[in-house]
Design a protein around this motif. Structure first.
Motif, mmCIF file in Angstrom:
data_model
loop_
_atom_site.group_PDB
_atom_site.id
_atom_site.type_symbol
_atom_site.label_atom_id
_atom_site.label_comp_id
_atom_site.label_asym_id
_atom_site.label_seq_id
_atom_site.Cartn_x
_atom_site.Cartn_y
_atom_site.Cartn_z
ATOM 1 N N LYS A 10 0.811 -1.214 0.000
ATOM 2 C CA LYS A 10 0.000 0.000 0.000
ATOM 3 C C LYS A 10 0.845 1.266 0.000
ATOM 4 N N ASP A 11 1.895 1.264 0.810
ATOM 5 C CA ASP A 11 2.732 2.464 0.913
ATOM 6 C C ASP A 11 3.440 2.760 -0.401
ATOM 7 N N GLN B 5 0.937 4.036 -2.842
ATOM 8 C CA GLN B 5 0.612 5.417 -2.473
ATOM 9 C C GLN B 5 1.618 6.381 -3.101
ATOM 10 N N GLN B 6 2.896 6.044 -2.990
ATOM 11 C CA GLN B 6 3.943 6.903 -3.542
ATOM 12 C C GLN B 6 3.875 6.979 -5.061
#
Length: 382
Positions: free
Chosen positions: A50-51, A54-55
Motif C-alpha cells: 500500500k505504501d 501510495q507513492q
C-alpha cells in the motif's frame, strides 16, 4: 490447550438503501463509476504494498478521478487486495463495491416513519443522507453498535449496486473474550455424511452427530440433469432461473446445518471448532464418475464460511488443521491404514468405528497435537 486466545470478531451486516430519489441515485452512480476507474488505475501497477502504491500513484489518481482523499485511499486498498488475490495472474476489474471508512460516513437513528436508520455519506462535495432498512437479526446488531455500552462498533461500510438497487454492508467489530479453549470439536466433511461433528471432552469423544445434507445432494443431482437437457435445447433463460432457485435452496440448507453445528458447540465449555483445510480435497477424491460428480457438487467451503460467520457471532473460535491422514488414522492407537467401506477397522488394536466419526475425532485432536494453522478472524440427519 496452551495460551488464551485473543482476536477481534468482524462481521458484515447488510442494509438496503430505500428508494433514493433521482438526485441521490445519480450521485451514487457517478461516484461509483469514478471509483471503479480509480481501482482499475491502481490495479494496473500490480503493486502489493500500500505504501509503495501510495507513492507511485496516489497524486495522479486524485488528479484524474477527482475522488475525495478517503475514497482514493480505499480504492488503492481495493486494488492491492485484488493484486494479492490474483498472485500475478492477469485479471480485469469489471465491477467493485465502494468502500467508505469511518471518516466519510455515519449511521444514526431518527424517529421517522420510513425507517429509523439513516446513513450519512460524504462522497463528493456535500454529504447526503440515505434511509436504510435492516432485517430483524441485522437490526439487533446495529442497535448494539449504536448504543453507548454495546459490544459492537461500526468500522466501515461497503456500498454495492445490484440489479439497480443499492445495498450497504456495514463492518461491525468486537473483541473476543479471552478464554482457555477446553473443548475441541472436530468437523469432518465428506460425501456420505456431508458433515460429521464430534466433541472431545477431557480428551474423550462425546456426542457425535451426523449432518447428511440429503436435501442438498437431492437438489444438486436433480438440477444437474435438468440443466443438461436445457443446455442441449439452448434454453438459457430457463437455465438461469433454475440456477437461481437451486442456489437459494442450497443456501437455506447450508444456513440450517451451520446454525445447528454452532448450537451443538454451545453446549460444551469453552468450545473451539476445528475444521480441515480443503486444499486438495477434490483432487484426492477418486471414485466412479457419478460419485465423483456428486462429491464435487457439494459446497464444502461455503459451509465452512457459514460456520465461521455464525461461530463469530457467538464468540466461538474456529481453527483449521492439516488434513493429512485424518481419515486413515486410528483415533485410539494412532496406527495409519487404508480404509474400505463405511467402518474403520484398525489392524493393530482391533478398533471398529464409524469412519466419519473416527475422522472427526482425529480432526479435533490435530488441534491438541499442534498441527493447526491459526485462528480465523474469518440436529441430526439433515
Amino acid at each position: 490447550m496452551g495460551r488464551s486466545l485473543k482476536a477481534e470478531v468482524k462481521v458484515a451486516v447488510q442494509g438496503k438503501i430505500l428508494n433514493p430519489n433521482k438526485e441521490k441515485r445519480h450521485k451514487l452512480n457517478v461516484v461509483l463509476e469514478k471509483y471503479l476507474k480509480a481501482v482499475k488505475f491502481f490495479a494496473s501497477f500490480k503493486i502489493k504494498d500500500k505504501d509503495l502504491l501510495q507513492q507511485k500513484a496516489y497524486e495522479e489518481a486524485r488528479r484524474r478521478f477527482g475522488l475525495s482523499s478517503t475514497l482514493t485511499q480505499t480504492a488503492r486498498d481495493k486494488a492491492v487486495e485484488l493484486v494479492k488475490a490474483n498472485e500475478g495472474r492477469e485479471f480485469h476489474v469489471h465491477e467493485v463495491s465502494m468502500r467508505v471508512n469511518y471518516r466519510a460516513f455515519k449511521l444514526v437513528r431518527r424517529d421517522t416513519k420510513l425507517t429509523p436508520y439513516w446513513l450519512y455519506l460524504k462522497l463528493d462535495g456535500d454529504g447526503v443522507w440515505y434511509p436504510v432498512q435492516f432485517g430483524e437479526r441485522q437490526r439487533q446488531m446495529i442497535v448494539d453498535a449504536l448504543s453507548d455500552d454495546g459490544e459492537w462498533s461500526l468500522q466501515q461500510v461497503e456500498l454495492v449496486k445490484r440489479d439497480g438497487e443499492w445495498y450497504a454492508y456495514f463492518t461491525l467489530e468486537k473483541p473476543f473474550k479471552d478464554f482457555e479453549p477446553q473443548t475441541p470439536i472436530g468437523i469432518d466433511l465428506g460425501e456420505r455424511n456431508f458433515a460429521t461433528v464430534m466433541a472431545l471432552v477431557d480428551g474423550k469423544p462425546t456426542k457425535g452427530t451426523f449432518f447428511k445434507g440429503s436435501r442438498i445432494k437431492e437438489v444438486r443431482h436433480r438440477h444437474f440433469n435438468i440443466r443438461k437437457k436445457l443446455q442441449e435445447k439452448r434454453r438459457l433463460d430457463v437455465f438461469k432461473r433454475l440456477r437461481g432457485r437451486e442456489r437459494r435452496i442450497v443456501n437455506h440448507e447450508l444456513h440450517v446445518i451451520s446454525k445447528e453445528i454452532v448450537e451443538y458447540a454451545k453446549q460444551f465449555p469453552s468450545p473451539v471448532l476445528v475444521m480441515e483445510k480443503l486444499t486438495g480435497i477434490r483432487e484426492n477424491f477418486r471414485r466412479g464418475k457419478k460419485l465423483n460428480r456428486r462429491f464435487h457438487s457439494l459446497p464444502f467451503r461455503k459451509l465452512q464460511k457459514m460456520v465461521e460467520y455464525k461461530a463469530k457471532l457467538e464468540g466461538i473460535k474456529v481453527r483449521y488443521v492439516n488434513p493429512k491422514n485424518t481419515s486413515k488414522t486410528c483415533h485410539r492407537c494412532g496406527y495409519v491404514t487404508h480404509v474400505e467401506g463405511r467402518e474403520y477397522r484398525c489392524p493393530k488394536c482391533g478398533l471398529k468405528y464409524n469412519r466419519d466419526l473416527n475422522a472427526s475425532i482425529n480432526v479435533a485432536r490435530a488441534l491438541t497435537r499442534g498441527t493447526g494453522r491459526g485462528y480465523v478472524n474469518t440436529p441430526k440427519g439433515r
